[in-house]
Design a protein around this motif. Structure first.
Motif, PDB file in Angstrom:
ATOM      1  N   PHE A   7     -10.810   2.268  -7.119  1.00  0.00           N
ATOM      2  CA  PHE A   7     -11.043   2.310  -5.665  1.00  0.00           C
ATOM      3  C   PHE A   7     -10.184   3.354  -4.965  1.00  0.00           C
ATOM      4  CE2 PHE A   7     -12.070  -2.548  -5.697  1.00  0.00           C
ATOM      5  CZ  PHE A   7     -13.195  -2.301  -6.465  1.00  0.00           C
ATOM      6  N   HIS A   8      -8.988   3.574  -5.514  1.00  0.00           N
ATOM      7  CA  HIS A   8      -8.021   4.477  -4.884  1.00  0.00           C
ATOM      8  C   HIS A   8      -7.460   5.420  -5.950  1.00  0.00           C
ATOM      9  CE1 HIS A   8      -8.231   1.712  -1.484  1.00  0.00           C
ATOM     10  NE2 HIS A   8      -7.979   0.733  -2.331  1.00  0.00           N
ATOM     11  N   PRO A   9      -8.227   6.452  -6.332  1.00  0.00           N
ATOM     12  CA  PRO A   9      -7.803   7.348  -7.421  1.00  0.00           C
ATOM     13  C   PRO A   9      -6.447   8.004  -7.182  1.00  0.00           C
ATOM     14  CG  PRO A   9     -10.095   7.747  -6.810  1.00  0.00           C
ATOM     15  CD  PRO A   9      -9.531   6.824  -5.767  1.00  0.00           C
ATOM     16  N   GLU A  10      -6.046   8.085  -5.917  1.00  0.00           N
ATOM     17  CA  GLU A  10      -4.751   8.706  -5.620  1.00  0.00           C
ATOM     18  C   GLU A  10      -3.579   7.799  -5.967  1.00  0.00           C
ATOM     19  OE1 GLU A  10      -5.700   6.217  -2.009  1.00  0.00           O
ATOM     20  OE2 GLU A  10      -6.789   7.381  -3.514  1.00  0.00           O
ATOM     21  N   ALA A  11      -3.839   6.518  -6.207  1.00  0.00           N
ATOM     22  CA  ALA A  11      -2.768   5.567  -6.516  1.00  0.00           C
ATOM     23  C   ALA A  11      -2.203   5.848  -7.914  1.00  0.00           C
ATOM     24  CB  ALA A  11      -3.282   4.141  -6.432  1.00  0.00           C
TER      25      ALA A  11
END
Length: 385
Positions: free
Chosen positions: A363-367
């Motif tokens: 959901f949050h590839p930057e995490a």
């Protein structure tokens, strides 16, 4: 967040048990030894001063409306009361028969897979201990036609069974053979931590409940830490999430109350289907499924479908939806056993933190919660144009 642990407090009397075989007066249950914080389907009770425990399963199949069963774990020479109608296990189980691979994952967290003497679907299991002892473990087959002769010759101390919409088809035969059984209702839990909390009654059955509670606390700590990370990320955007693929011409949408939808929310996503307030999956037609998929940013859990090409064939017209065109379709089949089984169904109930970690990364590839996905993988394009 620390898990709230409740070990002992008075409860209303349920029935009497003999506190020992030495002629002590009968007493009533007066102590709850374990009251789960997340699970709703079990508790562990007994009497002050007694070594025996009773594991009560409150819901062993869908829509069961009363206590489904009680397992009396007899210790220190203590016996259940006259007229007790539950199952009796002597001291603890050292040899188990298990009818679902999800029990293997829970037992593995307890380092107790060496207690498995018989199993259903042996060749599909991933656990290294099971694979190492494969030739020594009985293949019990399905619950509709199990190998009772093998169970008697094995032998086992307890059979871990389940019901779907009613009692297990094995129950009556096990009673007639004098083989104790225990209903596992973990799959009915709506909270993923509730599913994992069934590690505690398993540990009680094995005589290592302190180990079970310790393992569960570590699961909660890890899950809550990831949930806190996701809460900070989802303040920016909560992606809409589609689930599943059709079975023949019907699409079964998970209940918004289910454990997978709870994990989607905890990971910072938003489930696209709102039309069901029961605890069961709901069938929808292809037209409604298309509308749901059209509103989704991400698509999860495509079952046996392993490529976008296969998905396009199974769902004509769905290749036009946004999440498909962007390639944001993921399945939970990244880890397979040597026999072709999907490890997700075996170990994910005992590792909800790893599932949550995967969902946050999707959901949050930057995490930066993990370097790579564990259970999930993105479906490849292959020959999709």
């Amino acid at each position: 967040m620390e898990m709230k642990k409740i070990l002992i407090f008075p409860v209303l009397a349920i029935f009497s048990i003999s506190c020992s075989s030495a002629g002590n007066a009968s007493v009533e249950y007066d102590t709850v030894h374990y009251s789960p914080e997340y699970a709703s389907g079990f508790d562990i009770v007994g009497n002050m001063g007694c070594s025996s425990r009773v594991v009560r399963v409150k819901c062993a199949w869908q829509e069961a409306d009363s206590t489904a069963m009680e397992l009396f774990i007899a210790r220190g020479g203590e016996r259940p009361p006259k007229g007790f109608k539950g199952q009796v296990l002597e001291d603890h189980a050292s040899r188990l028969a298990v009818m679902s691979s999800s029990y293997v994952g829970l037992l593995s967290r307890l380092d107790a897979c060496d207690s498995i003497a018989a199993i259903s679907g042996r060749k599909f299991i991933s656990d290294p201990e099971i694979l190492r002892r494969m030739d020594d473990i009985l293949e019990i087959s399905s619950d509709s036609d199990p190998d009772y002769e093998g169970l008697l010759s094995c032998p086992v101390d307890l059979v871990l069974i389940y019901g779907i919409s009613s009692q297990s088809p094995m129950e009556k035969k096990l009673v007639s053979l004098g083989i104790p059984y225990f209903y596992m209702g973990e799959y009915l839990e709506e909270d993923p931590l509730g599913r994992a909390e069934w590690i505690v009654p398993l540990a009680e059955i094995l005589g290592i409940r302190e180990r079970g509670e310790s393992e569960f606390r570590s699961i909660v700590h890890r899950y809550d830490s990831l949930k806190t990370v996701a809460a900070g990320l989802s303040s920016r955007k909560r992606p809409a999430v589609m689930l599943n693929a059709p079975y023949v011409d019907t699409w079964f949408m998970a209940s918004p109350r289910s454990s997978i939808v709870r994990m989607i929310r905890d990971a910072g996503g938003e489930y696209v289907y709102k039309g069901n307030d029961t605890n069961r999956s709901t069938p929808v037609d292809r037209e409604e499924a298309f509308m749901l998929a059209s509103s989704a940013d991400i698509w999860l859990d495509t079952g046996s479908i392993s490529t976008l090409e296969e998905l396009a064939r199974a769902c004509p017209g769905f290749a036009s939806v946004k999440c498909f065109r962007k390639g944001l379709v993921y399945n939970n089949d990244a880890r397979k056993s040597p026999g072709g089984g999907n490890e997700f169904w075996e170990t994910a109930p005992a590792h909800p933190d790893l599932v949550l970690q995967d969902l946050i990364r999707i959901f949050h590839p930057e995490a930066t919660v993990c370097d790579s996905l564990y259970y999930y993988r993105k479906l490849p394009y292959n020959n999709i144009k």
